[in-house]
Design a protein around this motif. Structure first.
Motif, PDB file in Angstrom:
ATOM      1  N   UNK A 106      -0.441  97.973   6.710  1.00 22.45           N
ATOM      2  CA  UNK A 106      -1.544  97.474   5.884  1.00 22.45           C
ATOM      3  C   UNK A 106      -2.292  96.337   6.554  1.00 22.45           C
ATOM      4  N   UNK A 107      -3.238  95.770   5.828  1.00 27.54           N
ATOM      5  CA  UNK A 107      -4.041  94.678   6.370  1.00 27.54           C
ATOM      6  C   UNK A 107      -5.459  95.115   6.621  1.00 27.54           C
ATOM      7  N   UNK A 108      -6.160  94.288   7.362  1.00 27.42           N
ATOM      8  CA  UNK A 108      -7.587  94.514   7.539  1.00 27.42           C
ATOM      9  C   UNK A 108      -7.928  94.469   9.017  1.00 27.42           C
ATOM     10  N   UNK A 109      -8.805  95.371   9.453  1.00 26.93           N
ATOM     11  CA  UNK A 109      -9.241  95.391  10.851  1.00 26.93           C
ATOM     12  C   UNK A 109     -10.733  95.063  10.912  1.00 26.93           C
ATOM     13  N   UNK A 110     -11.068  93.977  11.572  1.00 32.36           N
ATOM     14  CA  UNK A 110     -12.468  93.583  11.754  1.00 32.36           C
ATOM     15  C   UNK A 110     -12.816  93.754  13.219  1.00 32.36           C
ATOM     16  N   UNK A 111     -13.932  94.416  13.514  1.00 28.01           N
ATOM     17  CA  UNK A 111     -14.356  94.493  14.910  1.00 28.01           C
ATOM     18  C   UNK A 111     -15.444  93.458  15.148  1.00 28.01           C
ATOM     19  N   UNK A 112     -15.392  92.873  16.329  1.00 27.52           N
ATOM     20  CA  UNK A 112     -16.289  91.769  16.680  1.00 27.52           C
ATOM     21  C   UNK A 112     -16.937  92.086  18.015  1.00 27.52           C
ATOM     22  N   UNK A 146     -17.551  94.935  10.453  1.00 26.48           N
ATOM     23  CA  UNK A 146     -18.003  94.618  11.801  1.00 26.48           C
ATOM     24  C   UNK A 146     -18.779  93.311  11.776  1.00 26.48           C
ATOM     25  N   UNK A 147     -18.536  92.490  12.776  1.00 26.59           N
ATOM     26  CA  UNK A 147     -19.322  91.266  12.970  1.00 26.59           C
ATOM     27  C   UNK A 147     -20.026  91.388  14.314  1.00 26.59           C
ATOM     28  N   UNK A 148     -21.342  91.250  14.297  1.00 27.73           N
ATOM     29  CA  UNK A 148     -22.116  91.260  15.532  1.00 27.73           C
ATOM     30  C   UNK A 148     -22.661  89.851  15.751  1.00 27.73           C
ATOM     31  N   UNK A 149     -22.294  89.235  16.867  1.00 28.29           N
ATOM     32  CA  UNK A 149     -22.934  87.971  17.233  1.00 28.29           C
ATOM     33  C   UNK A 149     -24.171  88.359  18.037  1.00 28.29           C
ATOM     34  N   UNK A 150     -25.326  88.160  17.412  1.00 26.15           N
ATOM     35  CA  UNK A 150     -26.576  88.621  18.012  1.00 26.15           C
ATOM     36  C   UNK A 150     -26.958  87.673  19.149  1.00 26.15           C
ATOM     37  N   UNK A 151     -26.876  88.198  20.360  1.00 28.83           N
ATOM     38  CA  UNK A 151     -27.072  87.355  21.536  1.00 28.83           C
ATOM     39  C   UNK A 151     -27.836  88.133  22.601  1.00 28.83           C
ATOM     40  N   UNK A 152     -29.166  87.933  22.651  1.00 25.51           N
ATOM     41  CA  UNK A 152     -29.956  88.683  23.638  1.00 25.51           C
ATOM     42  C   UNK A 152     -29.459  88.468  25.063  1.00 25.51           C
TER      43      UNK A 152
END
Lengths: 327, 263
Positions: free
Chosen positions: B57-63, B86-92
């Motif tokens: 169990x638990x949670x999977x976050x993709x970064x 999903x977490x996207x760090x927006x970085x051109x």
């Protein structure tokens, strides 16, 4: 003491430190710094004394020696504690670490702790007007990057077998024994067991490597390559597909991911020659390629090529070599 | 167990050499018009995370870190495989940054995500192969670190992992929280999402955080390191082909090896 410091480990009592390659790199950098070469030597057992002598004999002026039973068998957390303790006191400008199992983990972590600049997996090092010019492979060996490091301190990790072991240049050496206290119970990651893989001749030290690729077709084909390696007194390696497919142990893998080898003779059997693989073997002195596809990229790095099916070529090759070598 | 998996977007490393070019200004691979994929071992890392979640169990976050415009679509695959968010760090500038610099930004993003027991990355990226993100994250997050891990088992508040080593394998007991870099193994072949997973992925949350919001971590490892140039080496070796029937080729090769004093 400012200068260049190499990190050397004695994994087993009898091992000669392969870290001598780093000493060559350190001496090249030191020529323009003129500040002397030192080493952190970590390990356990009588091998430490032998390694100390070898380091002195190759031009290392000061050896900071840490002896502890936990400085062994991939205990990165222990190596990190000892190295950090020594280097905080010694404050060298440049630290060189071999990018092996321990070093590839140790170098970045140490760089963070020392507040140092970091370049990993270097294959060439040179000094230039007080800066360090480091070269490393990128894009699976398709390109070579040149990086300039101006900040100090700097931690640089060096890909094994990229630098030559230097000629001896004995110096009157000094040894400083450093007491380190490491408690096994406090290590966040602790090696409980080392599972060694059967290897007749180690890939790292082999003068002849016979290597197979996807075209070998399966584990049975590797039996044939083993025969060829055996008559040549060499080791068997592989490109990535056979390792990924489980035909051979992953530790046999040669390439950008995997080992770098530079034997006197490298025989690439049914290997297409992806840059990924070439990155790990292109330094070999004589390269022979056997492949059914005359356009396979492996022929662009090979010195001698045979276009054909290895199954038809290897058996008569083994027989002919046996004849030439005589009883 | 709450797991964060760092994924990197790269130009498909399997592209033929003719498609490979370097932008002289940045020293980075030309991305324009090339297919972008999740870097090879990062998918293995995600598979390990999903298996741990399947079992305990638990949670999977993709970064991930990079220009948001091109990232979101390619990374729907990760959500379709089974990641929860999903977490996207927006970085051109993301694709041009060195690993140490990226790791510092990722560490800031992980602190903002907050709770985690485990952070996973691929053991190396398919492009620059610096192998630094996992160890730097571990230091920045005061977590345990093991790299080149081929197998992971959860065991009563700790992990038992298998690390690929020069001499074979190490079995390593790791305390949590930990950062592991994952190597490929038969046990972590990335799963293929089913159609219903692909549809479900469209409803999963995607958070986009501007890189400017990530507090710059002190001690950036890439400061004072400059990429001067990246060149594609020209191969100059000319291969001599041994002709004839198999037996003749074999005999010729044996003779040449003897002439070269290799026998």
């Amino acid at each position: 003491m400012p200068g260049i410091c190499v990190v050397a480990t004695v994994p087993d009592a009898a091992a000669i430190p392969s870290s001598l390659e780093l000493v060559g790199g350190a001496r090249a950098l030191d020529a323009s710094h003129g500040a002397g070469v030192s080493a952190v030597l970590m390990g356990t057992g009588p091998g430490l004394r032998e390694a100390t002598d070898e380091l002195h004999r190759h031009g290392v002026a000061t050896v900071y020696r840490c002896a502890h039973p936990l400085l062994t068998s991939g205990q990165v957390d222990a190596f990190l504690l000892a190295t950090e303790q020594v280097l905080r006191a010694a404050t060298p400008q440049v630290v060189l670490i071999r990018a092996d199992t321990v070093g590839r983990e140790l170098a970045p972590r140490l760089a963070v702790r020392l507040g140092a600049a970091l370049v990993t997996e270097c294959v060439e090092l040179a000094a230039e007007n007080g800066a360090i010019v480091a070269r490393r492979q990128t894009y699976g060996g398709r390109a070579l990057a040149t990086l300039v490091v101006t900040r100090r301190p700097a931690v640089l990790s060096v890909k094994p077998h990229s630098l030559e072991v230097p000629e001896p240049a004995p110096v009157p050496g000094r040894v400083e024994d450093v007491a380190v206290s490491i408690d096994a119970d406090t290590l966040p990651a602790r090696v409980c067991e080392v599972l060694r893989e059967e290897a007749e001749v180690g890939l790292d030290d082999a003068q002849v490597v016979v290597s197979g690729g996807r075209g070998v077709g399966g584990p049975e084909g590797f039996a044939l390559l083993k025969e060829l390696a055996a008559v040549l007194g060499g080791a068997v390696g592989a490109s990535r597909p056979p390792a990924d497919e489980g035909w051979v142990p992953i530790s046999w893998q040669i390439g950008q991911t995997g080992k770098t080898v530079r034997p006197a003779l490298y025989i690439a059997v049914a290997i297409s020659g992806a840059t990924q693989h070439v990155a790990g073997m292109s330094g070999s002195r004589t390269i022979v390629a056997i492949n059914r596809d005359p356009n396979a990229p492996i022929f662009s790095v090979a010195h001698l090529g045979i276009v054909g099916d290895y199954r038809a070529i290897v058996p008569p090759l083994v027989a002919r070599i046996k004849e030439l070598k005589g009883p | 167990m709450d797991i964060i998996v760092c994924l990197k977007q790269v130009v498909d490393p399997e592209l033929p050499q003719t498609e490979f070019a370097i932008e002289p200004a940045t020293g980075r691979q030309v991305r324009e018009g090339r297919p972008l994929v999740i870097s090879t071992y990062d998918e293995n890392a995600l598979e390990v995370a999903l298996q741990l979640k399947d079992r305990g169990g638990g949670k999977v976050t993709v970064l991930t870190l990079g220009p948001q415009a091109v990232i979101s679509d390619a990374f729907r695959l990760a959500l379709a495989m089974g990641a929860d968010e999903m977490v996207v760090v927006d970085d051109p500038r993301g694709p041009d940054r060195l690993g140490g610099e990226k790791a510092a930004i990722l560490a800031a993003a992980i602190r903002r995500i907050g709770r985690f027991d485990l952070v996973l990355t691929g053991c190396e990226s398919a492009d620059w192969t610096e192998r630094v993100v996992a160890p730097v994250l571990a230091e920045a997050l005061s977590a345990a670190c093991v790299t080149f891990v081929s197998r992971v088992e959860a065991a009563d508040g700790t992990l038992m992992v298998r690390r690929m080593a020069d001499e074979g394998f190490h079995r390593v007991e790791v305390r949590l929280p930990a950062v592991l870099s994952v190597a490929s193994d038969e046990s972590n072949r990335p799963r293929l999402p089913k159609l219903k997973d692909i549809l479900a992925a469209k409803r999963k949350p995607v958070h986009v955080w501007p890189v400017a919001d990530m507090p710059a971590a002190p001690g950036d490892l890439a400061a004072g390191v400059e990429v001067r140039e990246v060149v594609i080496p020209q191969r100059t070796t000319r291969c001599e082909f041994l002709e004839g029937e198999s037996a003749e080729q074999a005999a010729a090769l044996a003779q040449r090896l003897r002439d070269l004093k290799l026998l």
